[in-house]
Design a protein around this motif. Structure first.
Motif, PDB file in Angstrom:
ATOM      1  N   GLN A   1       0.236 -61.157  32.134  1.00  0.00           N
ATOM      2  CA  GLN A   1      -0.950 -61.523  32.907  1.00  0.00           C
ATOM      3  C   GLN A   1      -1.047 -60.689  34.176  1.00  0.00           C
ATOM      4  OE1 GLN A   1      -3.264 -63.568  31.951  1.00  0.00           O
ATOM      5  NE2 GLN A   1      -4.507 -63.286  33.776  1.00  0.00           N
ATOM      6  N   ALA A   2      -2.254 -60.212  34.499  1.00  0.00           N
ATOM      7  CA  ALA A   2      -2.476 -59.447  35.720  1.00  0.00           C
ATOM      8  C   ALA A   2      -3.681 -60.018  36.433  1.00  0.00           C
ATOM      9  CB  ALA A   2      -2.729 -57.974  35.385  1.00  0.00           C
ATOM     10  N   GLN A   3      -3.796 -59.702  37.710  1.00  0.00           N
ATOM     11  CA  GLN A   3      -4.959 -60.136  38.461  1.00  0.00           C
ATOM     12  C   GLN A   3      -6.168 -59.363  37.968  1.00  0.00           C
ATOM     13  OE1 GLN A   3      -3.912 -59.181  42.450  1.00  0.00           O
ATOM     14  NE2 GLN A   3      -4.510 -57.032  42.279  1.00  0.00           N
ATOM     15  N   GLU A   4      -7.376 -59.778  38.341  1.00  0.00           N
ATOM     16  CA  GLU A   4      -8.576 -59.131  37.836  1.00  0.00           C
ATOM     17  C   GLU A   4      -8.906 -57.883  38.644  1.00  0.00           C
ATOM     18  OE1 GLU A   4     -12.152 -61.500  40.085  1.00  0.00           O
ATOM     19  OE2 GLU A   4     -11.318 -62.399  38.257  1.00  0.00           O
TER      20      GLU A   4
ATOM     21  N   ASP B   1      -0.579 -56.020  37.512  1.00  0.00           N
ATOM     22  CA  ASP B   1      -1.001 -55.921  38.906  1.00  0.00           C
ATOM     23  C   ASP B   1      -0.737 -54.531  39.476  1.00  0.00           C
ATOM     24  OD1 ASP B   1      -1.723 -58.512  38.695  1.00  0.00           O
ATOM     25  OD2 ASP B   1      -0.086 -59.326  39.925  1.00  0.00           O
ATOM     26  N   ASN B   2       0.268 -53.832  38.927  1.00  0.00           N
ATOM     27  CA  ASN B   2       0.675 -52.545  39.479  1.00  0.00           C
ATOM     28  C   ASN B   2       0.420 -51.375  38.533  1.00  0.00           C
ATOM     29  OD1 ASN B   2       2.556 -53.333  37.620  1.00  0.00           O
ATOM     30  ND2 ASN B   2       4.331 -52.606  38.775  1.00  0.00           N
ATOM     31  N   TRP B   3      -0.371 -51.609  37.472  1.00  0.00           N
ATOM     32  CA  TRP B   3      -0.556 -50.543  36.484  1.00  0.00           C
ATOM     33  C   TRP B   3      -2.000 -50.571  35.985  1.00  0.00           C
ATOM     34  CZ3 TRP B   3       2.355 -50.118  31.136  1.00  0.00           C
ATOM     35  CH2 TRP B   3       2.119 -48.848  30.599  1.00  0.00           C
ATOM     36  N   GLN B   4      -2.699 -49.456  36.212  1.00  0.00           N
ATOM     37  CA  GLN B   4      -4.113 -49.373  35.872  1.00  0.00           C
ATOM     38  C   GLN B   4      -4.379 -48.130  35.023  1.00  0.00           C
ATOM     39  OE1 GLN B   4      -6.668 -49.875  39.238  1.00  0.00           O
ATOM     40  NE2 GLN B   4      -8.568 -49.542  38.098  1.00  0.00           N
ATOM     41  N   LEU B   5      -5.229 -48.278  34.004  1.00  0.00           N
ATOM     42  CA  LEU B   5      -5.679 -47.172  33.168  1.00  0.00           C
ATOM     43  C   LEU B   5      -7.180 -46.962  33.364  1.00  0.00           C
ATOM     44  CD1 LEU B   5      -3.938 -47.963  29.746  1.00  0.00           C
ATOM     45  CD2 LEU B   5      -3.218 -46.298  31.452  1.00  0.00           C
TER      46      LEU B   5
ATOM     47  N   THR C   1      -2.566 -45.043  36.992  1.00  0.00           N
ATOM     48  CA  THR C   1      -1.897 -45.193  38.279  1.00  0.00           C
ATOM     49  C   THR C   1      -0.882 -46.327  38.158  1.00  0.00           C
ATOM     50  OG1 THR C   1      -3.860 -44.453  39.492  1.00  0.00           O
ATOM     51  CG2 THR C   1      -2.198 -45.674  40.737  1.00  0.00           C
ATOM     52  N   TYR C   2       0.344 -46.074  38.627  1.00  0.00           N
ATOM     53  CA  TYR C   2       1.430 -47.055  38.477  1.00  0.00           C
ATOM     54  C   TYR C   2       2.204 -47.149  39.792  1.00  0.00           C
ATOM     55  CZ  TYR C   2       5.583 -49.381  36.607  1.00  0.00           C
ATOM     56  OH  TYR C   2       6.607 -50.269  36.382  1.00  0.00           O
ATOM     57  N   ARG C   3       2.481 -48.381  40.229  1.00  0.00           N
ATOM     58  CA  ARG C   3       3.294 -48.639  41.411  1.00  0.00           C
ATOM     59  C   ARG C   3       4.397 -49.628  41.056  1.00  0.00           C
ATOM     60  NH1 ARG C   3      -1.750 -47.633  43.980  1.00  0.00           N
ATOM     61  NH2 ARG C   3      -1.521 -46.401  45.907  1.00  0.00           N
ATOM     62  N   GLN C   4       5.629 -49.355  41.537  1.00  0.00           N
ATOM     63  CA  GLN C   4       6.748 -50.256  41.256  1.00  0.00           C
ATOM     64  C   GLN C   4       7.817 -50.092  42.334  1.00  0.00           C
ATOM     65  OE1 GLN C   4       7.032 -52.535  38.743  1.00  0.00           O
ATOM     66  NE2 GLN C   4       8.941 -53.203  39.679  1.00  0.00           N
ATOM     67  N   ASN C   5       8.047 -51.170  43.085  1.00  0.00           N
ATOM     68  CA  ASN C   5       9.119 -51.181  44.094  1.00  0.00           C
ATOM     69  C   ASN C   5       9.030 -49.990  45.048  1.00  0.00           C
ATOM     70  OD1 ASN C   5      10.212 -53.519  42.918  1.00  0.00           O
ATOM     71  ND2 ASN C   5      11.447 -52.293  41.484  1.00  0.00           N
ATOM     72  N   GLY C   6       7.819 -49.666  45.482  1.00  0.00           N
ATOM     73  CA  GLY C   6       7.618 -48.566  46.421  1.00  0.00           C
ATOM     74  C   GLY C   6       7.308 -47.240  45.763  1.00  0.00           C
TER      75      GLY C   6
END
Length: 763
Positions: A19-22, A617-621, A664-669
């Motif tokens: 599940q991710a936020q919208e 939440d931290n990964w968008q295509l 775009t991907y973000r994880q632990n900084g």
């Protein structure tokens, strides 16, 4: 619950995720009233501040590579749905796409030579398709809306520095705060960029494709507590740039990429210096009605210093100085309710242009029309010589090829526009929404010019006295020399002011069917418009009037949101029927004997599909694809010795297919963005026959290359500081951006791979 099979198919292809936020709702401002992208039937490509930063898109021409059915070539221009922003068929003096920065219309040269920097920009919207109902004369292809960040009452500071290959250096700062809490706030931003270049000038021992620019902006917000609902926003922007040339000499052995060189001996560059002031006033009478006023004034300077012969020899230098002063005023009355949204407006604009050009311009004998004159039949105004005799005569003129044409010209132009417009959206039922618009546009144009041309190397003309023993040849030389002098005399003129007026009513109508809260379908019709104008036939020193041109745009749109608004899929299908196109008609072999006439017709058809998917939440295509098939359906060019039917050809620099994909991907900084964009090949010439070549010969109908470019950005983000490494054209793809069109032995190559690093700080 109803099943949405398209959404299920996409999910199945991508795979299930946690599940991710919208996705954040995107609000469109370019249609004069704020509306969500989901509720907007027009095709709009949007770049937010975060996306611009994540993909390291620092200027307009970097941004357009990511937009389906938008394509740009720095220093040349851009196209929307295959329609060049400035010209398609060669004629006319108004352009086809408009650009607004904080409500101020940008002059032609500012857009062409860089558009804008994206530093401290909040959002960019590219509206694809005619926007004439709301934007007026310069938006037949579409419009670009740029909104920079406004002042806020909370203090903030954003700093950035970058260095990279080919002498790249960037420094930027932006920030603001309250002056009086909740009443007065300010924001300042500054950016300075330097790029030494890739191409080497072996004569001057420097780089010829340098690009140095800087932008400064100040904004002041006033919201008096004594007058609730009122705000005033004053903005001032100063921007300047000095830009070298992107083309290089074409290598005979095909090794262009290994020999990116230029030869010119004189400084050769273009410069832009712009000041823009904008005052925006807003007053909300109540929750339903509000009034806004946008006043803007811009003073844009464009100039160049140019090696007129582009060789290592000190033969000629060209200079140009142009100023565009634009004053605009727009008033809008907006009504918003549950069932009806409407905007009613009035618009005024005054554009004053002064362009002064001096120096020497090399004019080949081919450009003068002499080779054509010698062999053309007498009934076409020629001498009717056989080719062998014509070649012998031309050899006598070889020392003066090219003719050094001294130029001293001034052009003064004024365009004044008045308009009234309305745009209404009515939700008739929960499932049916009607929308429409109307614009009355009145335009007055005035042109005057003063030109003096001389043959500065006339001593190289053959002397008839030297051929006294051959009277027919001496007489022929006397006549040809007189023809050249007459050509120069005809082009030299002082034309009094000429004017023309144009008036038009432009409609828009459409319907939206709301399937549910997440899916809607729309169908619309809108008329596009490019105003007529006043032009000059330089060779004959005559004033020429021409009429407006129009497009009928038919469009279907699809908007959808799936997976609790984590997946957006938007699509538009369009057909454009273009009539009365303003064509540059060549009347003789003389390069300057041309004028604009309404003699063309064409069609453009295609689609855009765009997808945005928040997996986590931290990964968008994101991905998009566009097709814009352009075709002249009626386009005939008549010259002294031939008539060319160009029907069936596509538009210049208009790739049929464009697309992009990225993540775009973000994880632990840690941060990673990877994106790719594609553009298919496109014609480099409107009329390939002007080269003198025939179909099948090498060099006939040159094409700009198709290319796929991959870019990436990787870094680490702390709470207040971030470090990044980013690269463009990672696979170092070699491609021709602008092909050699035969007039000069030059070609514009795509930029090679570049690796850069940046540091950013937020406080």
């Amino acid at each position: 619950m109803k099943k949405h099979y398209l959404g299920l198919a996409v999910v199945a292809a991508i795979g299930t995720t946690a599940q991710a936020q919208e996705l954040e709702e995107v609000v469109i401002t370019g249609q004069k009233i704020e509306r969500s992208l989901h509720d907007t039937a027009a095709s709009v490509f949007v770049m937010t501040e975060e996306t611009l930063r994540d993909e390291e898109l620092g200027n307009f021409y970097e941004l357009v590579t990511q937009a389906p059915n938008v394509y740009g070539t720095p220093n040349t221009g851009f196209s929307i749905r295959g329609i060049d922003a400035f010209n398609v068929s060669g004629g006319g003096n108004s352009y086809l796409a408009s650009m607004y920065v904080d409500g101020a219309p940008m002059p032609y040269r500012v857009i062409q030579k860089g558009g804008f920097s994206t530093w401290d920009v909040e959002q960019v919207e590219i509206l694809r398709g005619p926007q004439s109902t709301l934007q007026g004369r310069n938006s037949l292809a579409g419009a670009v809306i740029v909104n920079t960040r406004d002042p806020g009452y909370d203090p903030d500071l954003h700093l950035r520095a970058a260095v990279g290959e080919y002498g790249l250096k960037e420094f930027a700062a932006a920030g603001g705060s309250a002056i009086i809490d909740d009443v007065v706030a300010f924001r300042l931003s500054a950016e300075k960029n330097e790029f030494e270049g890739v191409n080497e000038n072996i004569t001057r021992n420097d780089h010829s494709d340098f690009n140095n620019n800087e932008t400064y902006r100040a904004k002041l917000l006033f919201e008096p507590s004594a007058l609730p609902g009122f705000s005033a926003l004053l903005s001032y922007t100063h921007s300047e740039a000095e830009i070298g040339v992107l083309w290089t000499e074409q290598s005979e052995d095909g090794s262009d990429y290994d020999n990116r060189i230029t030869l010119f001996d004189a400084p050769t560059f273009e410069k832009v210096d712009v000041d823009i002031s904008t005052l925006e006033l807003e007053y909300a009478f109540n929750d339903a009605w509000h009034l806004s006023s946008i006043t803007s004034y811009s003073d844009a300077y464009y100039g160049y210093e140019w090696d007129g012969d582009a060789s290592a020899e000190p033969i000629s230098v060209l200079l140009d100085d142009r100023t565009d002063e634009t004053l605009s005023q727009e008033l809008r009355l907006v009504f918003e309710s549950d069932a009806v949204d409407a905007v009613f407006g009035a618009y005024y604009s005054n554009l004053d242009v002064e362009d002064v050009a001096t120096g020497q311009r090399g004019l080949t004998l081919q450009d003068t029309g002499l080779p054509t004159l010698l062999v053309a039949p007498p009934e076409y105004g020629g001498l009717g010589l056989d080719q062998a005799t014509a070649d012998m005569v031309l050899s006598l003129y070889a020392p003066i090829d090219p003719v050094q044409l001294g130029t001293d010209s001034t052009l003064i132009q004024e365009v004044e526009t008045y308009a009234l417009f309305a745009d209404i959206t009515w939700s008739v039922t929960d499932h049916i929404t009607l929308f429409g618009g109307l614009r009355w546009d009145h335009e007055e144009q005035g042109n005057e010019s003063d030109a003096l041309y001389t043959i500065d190397n006339e001593e190289l003309l053959p002397n008839p006295a030297d051929y006294a023993a051959q009277p027919p040849l001496a007489a022929l030389i006397t006549g040809i020399n007189a023809q050249l002098y007459q050509m120069v005399a005809d082009a030299s003129s002082s034309e009094p002011a000429a004017s023309a007026e144009f008036e038009v009513v432009l409609p828009k109508a459409g319907i939206t069917y709301v399937i549910n809260d997440h899916i809607n379908l729309s169908a619309s019709y809108q008329q596009g418009y490019r105003s007529g104008g006043v032009g000059t036939n330089i060779a004959k020193a005559t004033i020429v009037n021409y009429e407006p041109e129009y497009t009928d745009n038919y469009e279907l749109s699809y908007r959808s949101q799936f997976l609790d608004n984590r997946l957006n899929i938007n699509a538009n299908l369009f057909y454009i029927d273009w009539s009365d196109q303003q064509v540059d008609v060549q009347l003789s072999g003389n390069r300057y004997d041309s004028e604009t006439r309404n003699a063309g017709a064409s069609t453009v058809q295609g689609f855009e599909v765009e997808l945005d998917y928040l997996l986590l939440d931290n990964w968008q295509l994101f991905a998009g694809i566009g097709q814009a098939k352009t075709e002249f359906t009626d386009f005939t060019i008549t010259q002294a010795t031939a008539t060319y039917d160009l029907s069936g050809r596509g538009f210049v620099r208009a790739p049929e297919w464009t697309g992009n994909i990225g993540t775009t991907y973000r994880q632990n900084g840690w941060f990673l963005n990877v994106n790719a964009n594609y553009a298919s090949s496109s014609p480099a010439l409107t009329n390939p026959y002007i080269s003198g070549l025939s179909e099948g010969e090498p060099g006939f109908d040159p094409q700009n290359d198709a290319r796929t470019l991959v870019n990436a950005k990787f870094g680490y983000e702390w709470d207040k500081v971030a470090l990044y490494v980013y690269g463009t054209n990672l696979f170092d793809v070699e491609y021709i951006q602008l092909a050699n069109i035969g007039t000069d032995n030059v070609v514009t190559l795509g930029q090679p791979r570049a690796i850069n690093a940046s540091i950013e700080a937020h406080f």
